[in-house]
Design a protein around this motif. Structure first.
Motif, PDB file in Angstrom:
ATOM      1  N   SER A 186       0.820  -1.212   0.000  1.00 61.08           N
ATOM      2  CA  SER A 186       0.000   0.000   0.000  1.00 61.08           C
ATOM      3  C   SER A 186       0.856   1.265   0.000  1.00 61.08           C
ATOM      4  O   SER A 186       0.342   2.358  -0.229  1.00 61.08           O
ATOM      5  CB  SER A 186      -0.935   0.010   1.214  1.00 61.08           C
ATOM      6  OG  SER A 186      -0.179  -0.034   2.418  1.00 61.08           O
ATOM      7  N   CYS A 187       2.155   1.122   0.267  1.00 55.88           N
ATOM      8  CA  CYS A 187       3.039   2.286   0.270  1.00 55.88           C
ATOM      9  C   CYS A 187       3.444   2.704  -1.140  1.00 55.88           C
ATOM     10  O   CYS A 187       4.028   3.773  -1.318  1.00 55.88           O
ATOM     11  CB  CYS A 187       4.298   1.992   1.092  1.00 55.88           C
ATOM     12  SG  CYS A 187       3.976   1.880   2.876  1.00 55.88           S
ATOM     13  N   ALA A 188       3.152   1.878  -2.140  1.00 55.77           N
ATOM     14  CA  ALA A 188       3.496   2.181  -3.525  1.00 55.77           C
ATOM     15  C   ALA A 188       2.230   2.450  -4.325  1.00 55.77           C
ATOM     16  O   ALA A 188       1.136   2.018  -3.966  1.00 55.77           O
ATOM     17  CB  ALA A 188       4.279   1.023  -4.149  1.00 55.77           C
ATOM     18  N   GLU A 189       2.368   3.169  -5.434  1.00 52.71           N
ATOM     19  CA  GLU A 189       1.222   3.505  -6.288  1.00 52.71           C
ATOM     20  C   GLU A 189       0.637   2.251  -6.927  1.00 52.71           C
ATOM     21  O   GLU A 189      -0.566   2.120  -7.060  1.00 52.71           O
ATOM     22  CB  GLU A 189       1.672   4.493  -7.374  1.00 52.71           C
ATOM     23  CG  GLU A 189       0.627   4.822  -8.420  1.00 52.71           C
ATOM     24  CD  GLU A 189      -0.523   5.646  -7.873  1.00 52.71           C
ATOM     25  OE1 GLU A 189      -1.612   5.618  -8.480  1.00 52.71           O
ATOM     26  OE2 GLU A 189      -0.336   6.317  -6.839  1.00 52.71           O
TER      27      GLU A 189
ATOM     28  N   SER B  86      -1.579   6.468 -21.939  1.00 55.50           N
ATOM     29  CA  SER B  86      -1.451   7.860 -22.350  1.00 55.50           C
ATOM     30  C   SER B  86      -2.087   8.756 -21.302  1.00 55.50           C
ATOM     31  O   SER B  86      -2.907   8.305 -20.486  1.00 55.50           O
ATOM     32  CB  SER B  86      -2.141   8.084 -23.701  1.00 55.50           C
ATOM     33  OG  SER B  86      -3.544   7.907 -23.571  1.00 55.50           O
ATOM     34  N   CYS B  87      -1.741  10.046 -21.309  1.00 52.72           N
ATOM     35  CA  CYS B  87      -2.316  10.995 -20.346  1.00 52.72           C
ATOM     36  C   CYS B  87      -3.828  11.074 -20.497  1.00 52.72           C
ATOM     37  O   CYS B  87      -4.565  11.128 -19.511  1.00 52.72           O
ATOM     38  CB  CYS B  87      -1.699  12.376 -20.543  1.00 52.72           C
ATOM     39  SG  CYS B  87       0.028  12.497 -20.018  1.00 52.72           S
ATOM     40  N   GLU B  88      -4.301  11.077 -21.743  1.00 57.80           N
ATOM     41  CA  GLU B  88      -5.737  11.193 -21.987  1.00 57.80           C
ATOM     42  C   GLU B  88      -6.480   9.989 -21.432  1.00 57.80           C
ATOM     43  O   GLU B  88      -7.514  10.133 -20.751  1.00 57.80           O
ATOM     44  CB  GLU B  88      -6.008  11.331 -23.489  1.00 57.80           C
ATOM     45  CG  GLU B  88      -5.522  12.639 -24.094  1.00 57.80           C
ATOM     46  CD  GLU B  88      -4.012  12.660 -24.298  1.00 57.80           C
ATOM     47  OE1 GLU B  88      -3.376  11.588 -24.211  1.00 57.80           O
ATOM     48  OE2 GLU B  88      -3.471  13.772 -24.524  1.00 57.80           O
ATOM     49  N   LYS B  89      -5.982   8.803 -21.697  1.00 56.12           N
ATOM     50  CA  LYS B  89      -6.661   7.591 -21.237  1.00 56.12           C
ATOM     51  C   LYS B  89      -6.589   7.464 -19.717  1.00 56.12           C
ATOM     52  O   LYS B  89      -7.562   7.085 -19.060  1.00 56.12           O
ATOM     53  CB  LYS B  89      -6.035   6.362 -21.890  1.00 56.12           C
ATOM     54  CG  LYS B  89      -6.801   5.077 -21.622  1.00 56.12           C
ATOM     55  CD  LYS B  89      -6.233   3.924 -22.424  1.00 56.12           C
ATOM     56  CE  LYS B  89      -7.029   2.644 -22.173  1.00 56.12           C
ATOM     57  NZ  LYS B  89      -6.487   1.495 -22.958  1.00 56.12           N
ATOM     58  N   ALA B  90      -5.433   7.800 -19.140  1.00 53.70           N
ATOM     59  CA  ALA B  90      -5.287   7.707 -17.681  1.00 53.70           C
ATOM     60  C   ALA B  90      -6.199   8.695 -16.971  1.00 53.70           C
ATOM     61  O   ALA B  90      -6.792   8.386 -15.934  1.00 53.70           O
ATOM     62  CB  ALA B  90      -3.832   7.944 -17.287  1.00 53.70           C
ATOM     63  N   GLY B  91      -6.328   9.903 -17.536  1.00 57.20           N
ATOM     64  CA  GLY B  91      -7.142  10.930 -16.901  1.00 57.20           C
ATOM     65  C   GLY B  91      -8.622  10.622 -16.889  1.00 57.20           C
ATOM     66  O   GLY B  91      -9.382  11.234 -16.126  1.00 57.20           O
TER      67      GLY B  91
ATOM     68  N   SER C 218     -10.095   7.608 -10.305  1.00 54.96           N
ATOM     69  CA  SER C 218      -9.722   6.841  -9.112  1.00 54.96           C
ATOM     70  C   SER C 218      -8.303   6.303  -9.195  1.00 54.96           C
ATOM     71  O   SER C 218      -7.649   6.108  -8.178  1.00 54.96           O
ATOM     72  CB  SER C 218     -10.712   5.689  -8.909  1.00 54.96           C
ATOM     73  OG  SER C 218     -10.664   4.795 -10.008  1.00 54.96           O
ATOM     74  N   SER C 219      -7.799   6.061 -10.410  1.00 51.83           N
ATOM     75  CA  SER C 219      -6.448   5.512 -10.559  1.00 51.83           C
ATOM     76  C   SER C 219      -5.459   6.519 -11.138  1.00 51.83           C
ATOM     77  O   SER C 219      -4.273   6.226 -11.239  1.00 51.83           O
ATOM     78  CB  SER C 219      -6.482   4.278 -11.468  1.00 51.83           C
ATOM     79  OG  SER C 219      -6.926   4.624 -12.780  1.00 51.83           O
ATOM     80  N   TYR C 220      -5.937   7.697 -11.521  1.00 54.47           N
ATOM     81  CA  TYR C 220      -5.054   8.712 -12.110  1.00 54.47           C
ATOM     82  C   TYR C 220      -4.063   9.188 -11.050  1.00 54.47           C
ATOM     83  O   TYR C 220      -4.442   9.572  -9.950  1.00 54.47           O
ATOM     84  CB  TYR C 220      -5.893   9.871 -12.625  1.00 54.47           C
ATOM     85  CG  TYR C 220      -5.123  10.917 -13.385  1.00 54.47           C
ATOM     86  CD1 TYR C 220      -4.271  10.575 -14.430  1.00 54.47           C
ATOM     87  CD2 TYR C 220      -5.260  12.262 -13.062  1.00 54.47           C
ATOM     88  CE1 TYR C 220      -3.584  11.543 -15.136  1.00 54.47           C
ATOM     89  CE2 TYR C 220      -4.578  13.243 -13.770  1.00 54.47           C
ATOM     90  CZ  TYR C 220      -3.741  12.870 -14.795  1.00 54.47           C
ATOM     91  OH  TYR C 220      -3.053  13.828 -15.492  1.00 54.47           O
ATOM     92  N   ALA C 221      -2.784   9.155 -11.377  1.00 57.44           N
ATOM     93  CA  ALA C 221      -1.737   9.380 -10.374  1.00 57.44           C
ATOM     94  C   ALA C 221      -1.388  10.845 -10.162  1.00 57.44           C
ATOM     95  O   ALA C 221      -0.834  11.201  -9.124  1.00 57.44           O
ATOM     96  CB  ALA C 221      -0.473   8.602 -10.762  1.00 57.44           C
ATOM     97  N   CYS C 222      -1.675  11.727 -11.113  1.00 55.46           N
ATOM     98  CA  CYS C 222      -1.274  13.133 -10.996  1.00 55.46           C
ATOM     99  C   CYS C 222      -2.248  13.889 -10.095  1.00 55.46           C
ATOM    100  O   CYS C 222      -3.454  13.857 -10.331  1.00 55.46           O
ATOM    101  CB  CYS C 222      -1.216  13.786 -12.373  1.00 55.46           C
ATOM    102  SG  CYS C 222      -0.013  13.030 -13.493  1.00 55.46           S
ATOM    103  N   ARG C 223      -1.712  14.591  -9.092  1.00 60.67           N
ATOM    104  CA  ARG C 223      -2.546  15.301  -8.116  1.00 60.67           C
ATOM    105  C   ARG C 223      -2.723  16.780  -8.521  1.00 60.67           C
ATOM    106  O   ARG C 223      -2.479  17.151  -9.657  1.00 60.67           O
ATOM    107  CB  ARG C 223      -1.918  15.183  -6.717  1.00 60.67           C
ATOM    108  CG  ARG C 223      -1.654  13.747  -6.289  1.00 60.67           C
ATOM    109  CD  ARG C 223      -2.899  12.879  -6.379  1.00 60.67           C
ATOM    110  NE  ARG C 223      -2.639  11.511  -5.961  1.00 60.67           N
ATOM    111  CZ  ARG C 223      -3.506  10.527  -6.077  1.00 60.67           C
ATOM    112  NH1 ARG C 223      -4.699  10.746  -6.602  1.00 60.67           N
ATOM    113  NH2 ARG C 223      -3.198   9.301  -5.669  1.00 60.67           N
TER     114      ARG C 223
END
Length: 566
Positions: A53-56, A246-251, A255-260
């Protein structure tokens, strides 16, 4: 991931001790409750150790352990020692084994190893821009290829006498050679071999080496031609992404998108996936909540120069020169001469004074013109109060939206409060031209001034200083009959007695208008939104904008009614 040493007749796991290098501390932090160091190597999120749980995600979960059960802990990427992780650059520096081959003076092979490594299906690949495949020796051929055999490259180095390898050596083929690796490489097979088994050079160069090297830190002087294998290792660079999308697909999956917050999503140049970075003017770990934080540039004048007054803004800062100086403040401020300052200041003050006086005069002329054109010379002698434009603007807080009581095709009605706490309703027309407004305004004024009934809203006064005149009525505090009919919580119409009373009072108002007023008038727009109730629940008929005066013997009333006929 695969990591093997290929030794004739033997396959062994390779574990190599490493010396960790310092990491960029600006992004070295971890999730709450998780360690951010393994030994002396920082482990920034999205990486993690100890608990998954400490990792993404599972691919960024690393192993922190002692290589032999004793001594300090070391950070491992599978079985590869990790020396450094950079969140800002998306890089991981690791220590890789060196392939070598050694011979005696008769040319017999006495020691030889090859090296095979695979990075698996995770978001990793060898950097083609920061790594160089390198071979060291005077009779050495270095080979690098994919485990699957779909790629291969080699370089050859030779010399017939001892060569001193300096740090600034170009590795052009004399004792040292280098070649690049392709983009997107996820596995390696490295081999060192010799064309003449070092027969002619064995007295000063018994061994040859082949390895992948980080060209930023590679020093040729660390590799002596006369040396023998002794735990030789080289630094190499692995590029990583947080997720292979890709950024578009991840965004699309929040719930799983890593960029805050306050971050940019950057798709890697090698097409592998995306990483996150802080926006300009922000700092911190872009993967950790709440995200990157604004940099207070004004607190660090050395990095963010300001020769004047500094003001921090989100993602940036402004710098203004002191009074009497000019310039952008960041590169410097230049002073004015005393005479120039006095001249500019005096001229500015004069212009301001003239502008204010001109504005006051023009505004008064405009108000006087509106007053005359709106019939003020006649209406001021009627029994009606004349309000000033500024007086009503102050009473309605400059016609603030939260003061709005209602809105229709004619315009809006606003609640106002005078200094003596008298409450009123200001009718402000809109969407009509001047000629039409004067006609409608005078029509309504003419009727309302004749009305005097307890069940009809009273006209308190009017304002003639505006381009379109304003009507000021008494304020009826309990809203419209429409509201109380449809609001289930309302208690005003809770009994039949109250309902019949309201109906009767409405009928009395209409009877007065239709039969008793002189001349009589048809309201023309009777509906529940035009029937108001005061604090005692008394019905008050409102909105005479559609009323029609009845002349004796008139028969075409139906064609003149403008509101809700019937």
């Amino acid at each position: 991931m695969i990591l093997k040493l290929c030794v004739p007749g033997l396959m062994i796991l390779f574990l190599l001790c490493s010396v960790a290098t310092a990491m960029d501390q600006s992004a070295a932090d971890s999730k709450p409750g998780c360690r951010d160091k393994c030994g002396n190597v920082s482990v920034p999120y999205p990486f993690g150790i100890d608990k998954s749980s400490c990792a993404e995600n599972q691919y960024l979960f690393l192993n922190c352990s002692q290589s032999d059960g004793h001594g300090p802990e070391k950070l491992w990427f599978y079985n590869i020692p990790v020396l450094n992780i950079s969140v800002l650059e998306g890089l991981m520096v690791v220590s890789l084994f060196t392939a070598y081959d050694c011979y005696n003076q008769s040319g017999a092979n006495v020691n030889e190893t090859s090296f095979s490594i695979g990075l698996g299906q995770g978001p990793y690949m060898f950097s083609d821009t920061l790594n160089m495949f390198t071979a060291i020796g005077c009779d050495t051929s270095g080979y690098v290829g994919k485990n699957e055999g779909t790629y291969g490259a080699a370089c050859i180095t030779s010399c017939d006498e001892m060569v001193s390898l300096a740090d600034n050596s170009s590795c052009s083929g004399s004792g040292c050679c280098q070649t690049s690796i392709p983009q997107g490489l996820k596995s390696l097979y490295i081999l060192s071999s010799s064309m003449n088994n070092h027969r002619n050079v064995s007295d000063f160069n018994p061994c040859g080496y082949a390895f992948l090297a980080d060209k930023r830190t590679f020093k040729a002087s660390d590799w002596q031609l006369s040396g023998l294998p002794d735990g030789n290792a080289s630094d190499a660079v692995i590029e990583w992404v947080v997720e292979t999308k890709s950024c578009e697909k991840a965004g699309m999956n929040t719930s799983s998108y890593a960029c805050r917050n306050n971050t940019n999503c950057n798709y890697s140049k090698n097409g592998q996936g995306y990483r996150c970075s802080c926006k300009d003017g922000f700092t911190g770990n872009p993967y950790l909540l709440p995200g990157c934080q604004d940099i207070d540039e004004c607190a660090d004048r050395q990095r963010y120069p300001c020769k004047g007054k500094c003001k921090n803004t989100p993602g940036n800062y402004t710098c203004s020169c002191p009074l009497g100086m000019r310039g952008d403040g960041k590169t410097g401020c230049q002073g004015f001469g005393i005479a120039t300052i006095a001249s500019v200041t005096g001229g500015t003050i004069s212009l301001v004074i003239i502008g204010v006086l001109l504005y006051i005069v023009l505004r008064k002329l405009r108000k006087d013109k509106n007053f005359r054109e709106n019939g003020g010379m006649v209406l001021k002698h009627q029994r009606v109060r004349i309000f000033g434009e500024a007086e009503l603007a102050k009473a309605t807080e400059n016609y603030n939206d939260h003061k709005k009581l209602g809105e229709g095709g004619f315009g809006c009605v606003y609640k106002g409060v005078l200094p003596d706490n008298t409450q009123l309703a200001v009718k402000k027309f809109k969407g009509v031209d001047r000629a039409q407004m004067n006609e409608e305004f005078q029509h309504e004024i003419g009727m309302v001034l004749q009305v005097n009934h307890k069940n009809v809203v009273k006209l308190l006064g009017l304002c003639l200083q505006t381009k379109v005149p304003l009507l000021v009525y008494e304020f009826i505090s309990n809203g419209t009959l429409f509201h109380h009919i449809h609001d289930k919580k309302s208690q005003v119409l809770r009994t039949w007695t109250d309902r019949l009373r309201v109906a009767a009072e409405t009928a009395l108002a209409l009877e007065y208008l239709h039969s008793l007023a002189n001349p009589p008038m048809i309201h023309g727009d009777v509906k529940t939104v035009n029937i108001l109730l005061d604090e005692d629940g008394t019905a008050k008929m409102a909105d005479f904008g559609a009323s029609v005066l009845i002349s004796p013997g008139q028969t075409d009333i139906a064609t003149k009614i403008q509101g809700t006929f019937g």
